[in-house]
Design an enzyme around this catalytic site. Sequence first.
Site, PDB file in Angstrom:
ATOM      1  CB  CYS A   2      -0.848   0.067   1.159  1.00  0.00           C
ATOM      2  SG  CYS A   2      -1.667  -1.468   1.711  1.00  0.00           S
ATOM      3  N   GLY A 104       0.745  -2.859   5.997  1.00  0.00           N
ATOM      4  CA  GLY A 104       1.526  -4.060   6.837  1.00  0.00           C
ATOM      5  C   GLY A 104       0.252  -4.829   7.402  1.00  0.00           C
ATOM      6  CD  GLU A 492       8.632 -14.813 -18.123  1.00  0.00           C
ATOM      7  OE1 GLU A 492       7.466 -14.277 -18.674  1.00  0.00           O
ATOM      8  OE2 GLU A 492       8.854 -15.091 -17.002  1.00  0.00           O
ATOM      9  CE  LYS A 607       3.112  -9.733 -12.394  1.00  0.00           C
ATOM     10  NZ  LYS A 607       4.145 -10.492 -12.553  1.00  0.00           N
TER      11      LYS A 607
HETATM   12  O1  M6R Z   1      -1.202 -14.488 -12.475  1.00  0.00           O
HETATM   13  P1  M6R Z   1      -0.832 -15.839 -13.031  1.00  0.00           P
HETATM   14  O2  M6R Z   1       0.118 -16.401 -11.810  1.00  0.00           O
HETATM   15  O3  M6R Z   1      -1.965 -16.489 -12.954  1.00  0.00           O
HETATM   16  O4  M6R Z   1      -0.127 -15.909 -14.383  1.00  0.00           O
HETATM   17  C1  M6R Z   1       0.424 -17.145 -14.742  1.00  0.00           C
HETATM   18  C2  M6R Z   1       1.201 -17.079 -16.020  1.00  0.00           C
HETATM   19  O5  M6R Z   1       0.896 -16.209 -16.842  1.00  0.00           O
HETATM   20  C3  M6R Z   1       2.685 -16.073 -15.225  1.00  0.00           C
HETATM   21  O6  M6R Z   1       3.233 -17.060 -14.357  1.00  0.00           O
HETATM   22  C4  M6R Z   1       3.589 -16.095 -16.481  1.00  0.00           C
HETATM   23  O7  M6R Z   1       3.987 -17.274 -16.880  1.00  0.00           O
HETATM   24  C5  M6R Z   1       4.916 -15.201 -15.876  1.00  0.00           C
HETATM   25  N1  M6R Z   1       5.072 -14.192 -16.906  1.00  0.00           N
HETATM   26  C6  M6R Z   1       5.987 -15.950 -15.780  1.00  0.00           C
HETATM   27  O8  M6R Z   1       7.255 -15.070 -15.543  1.00  0.00           O
END
Ligand code: M6R
Length: 612
Positions: A2, A104, A492, A607
Amino acid sequence: MCGIVGYVAGADTSGAKDIIINGLRRLEYRGYDSSGIALYKDGKFETRKSVGGLENLEKLVDDPEFDSYMGIGHTRWATHGVPSNANAHPHSNEDETVTIIHNGIIENYLELREMLAEKHGVKFKSETDSEVIAHLIGVNYEGDFLQAVHKTVDMMRGAYALVTVCAHEPDKIIGVRKDAPMIAGIGKGCNFIASDIPALLEHSKEVLIVENNETIIVTKDDIQILGADRKPVTREPLHITWDVDAAEKGGYDHFMLKEIHEQPEGIKDTLMKRLKDDDTINLDGIEMTKEDIEGFNKVYIVACGTAYHAGLVGKAAIEKMARIPVEVDVASEFRYRDPFVDDKTLFIAISQSGETLDTLAALREAKNKGARILSVVNVVGSSVARESDDVVYTWAGPEIAVASTKAYTTQLVCMYLIALFMGKVKGSIDDKYYKEIIAELKTIPGKVSEILNREGIIKDAAERFFNKNDIFFIGRGPDSGVSLEGSLKLKEISYINSFAIAAGELKHGTIALMDEKTLVIALDTQDFLFEKMLSNIKEVKARDAYVIALAKDGHTDIEREADEVIYIPECRDELTPLLSVVPLQIFAYYVAKCRGCNIDKPKNLAKSVTVE
Ligand code: M6R
């Protein structure tokens, strides 16, 4: 996590509203789900708050009459209680004389809540742990605000950056810090308090860092720091030379590196806040009896990407400790293969964002078939969390880099806790084993820090090999799952063709790819598989591949076979994934950096993957 901003100037001035909201905007990159502001007006603090983005709060406060010379503001990343107006900060006591914002977790908030309700008849307006603080300061107030704050923090257990104001003493903001960041900024005719430097960089470059267990009293002319013994402390301000962009990353070049370095803290939070004084696990109040556990004939762990890799470690832990067969599946496959799920299935979804569509769809499929749904999620109130019967949160804090790092290690901690909890309740592990694993888990944050201290060695390797076209990762047992994660991290963000394979499988085909141009990263951290892995290293060396091995301190025999070795601290075999992944994250990071890649936002990736 936060964000906190506080501002106080002369009583004849105004403009606190914009300064506080702009400060909160500077903290937006950290992620939040709601926000709020309290300004001193007409003898009291008036609070306005809203779920969603800061633009919602801005609409609410779009009123020239609503302004002041002082106030506090907060962006909330939910931990206790879903994102909602009621749960957003600031919180006040019943007569609204005390208002607080808090980052926290208050570990003993339930018992404090009960005490406040029973003894003082307090009616709570939110589900948060934070609200208890405002009521406690209120009941402890006997004419001296600072004393009331100190009496209150002495009753609290947990981690906090607490910032509070009191209508009886509206010239000051008081902050107390324990295991959560807090700083103060020196302005001209005004002063600031905040959780992070970017919040005040526009107005002040002179910053005082508040240390653990210190109290800070901020008025327009003065910033007083009191030590843990509550005696005044003298501190020289730091002159900040960072620009806003660098400040958001806490001085690191990228969020990914910052998040890698946040792992000791994240692991500690996720673990320690669930261990009671006698080391029994409080799994967030989840009720799972011996009969429930014996009733499960199968566990499915379903997830995507990095979270799937955490599931592989979870499978080994649950099978070993709870003695139940576990299947791990990628969510996009699970949902289309008519899996054997019924009311005797425990379905565990793992997701950082809690919004990954494939994971959500798999969860719904399992739910429709009658499974009990337990999820391991980072984002509180996310769809996966809401649709689950039980949730274990990874208290990793917001993860901003696309490449997941601290979410993975905290997911692992949750998986170990779930396995231990189930094993203990079911009686499939004895007390001695339970205690040994808990004791070892407690050493992990320190050991991760030790690996981070060895960052230079890994960076050096990355700088020598960043031009490779193919990098293989091999390992056996738990190392094979971690190899997959190391390889994913590398591909990646660096776009290098990388492949991970169980070392014993090499000879069934993949070894054909090995030649003098290949770099192999060989994980050899399992005592009982150590010799076997040495043979696999020999196999690839015989095809002229270059081998960087990863082994535990003291296992120097490996130097005979590998070209070079990266060591991690000694650790029980079951728990090494929490350590061995860290050098792989660092390696991927520096390889990508040397290649000039966009590390935090790699091409073609998002993300949160909310499409199929
Ligand atoms: O938000 P999530 O943990 O469900 O996402 C799953 C995957 O898309 C995520 O872990 C992806 O593989 C990452 N970019 C890996 O670094």
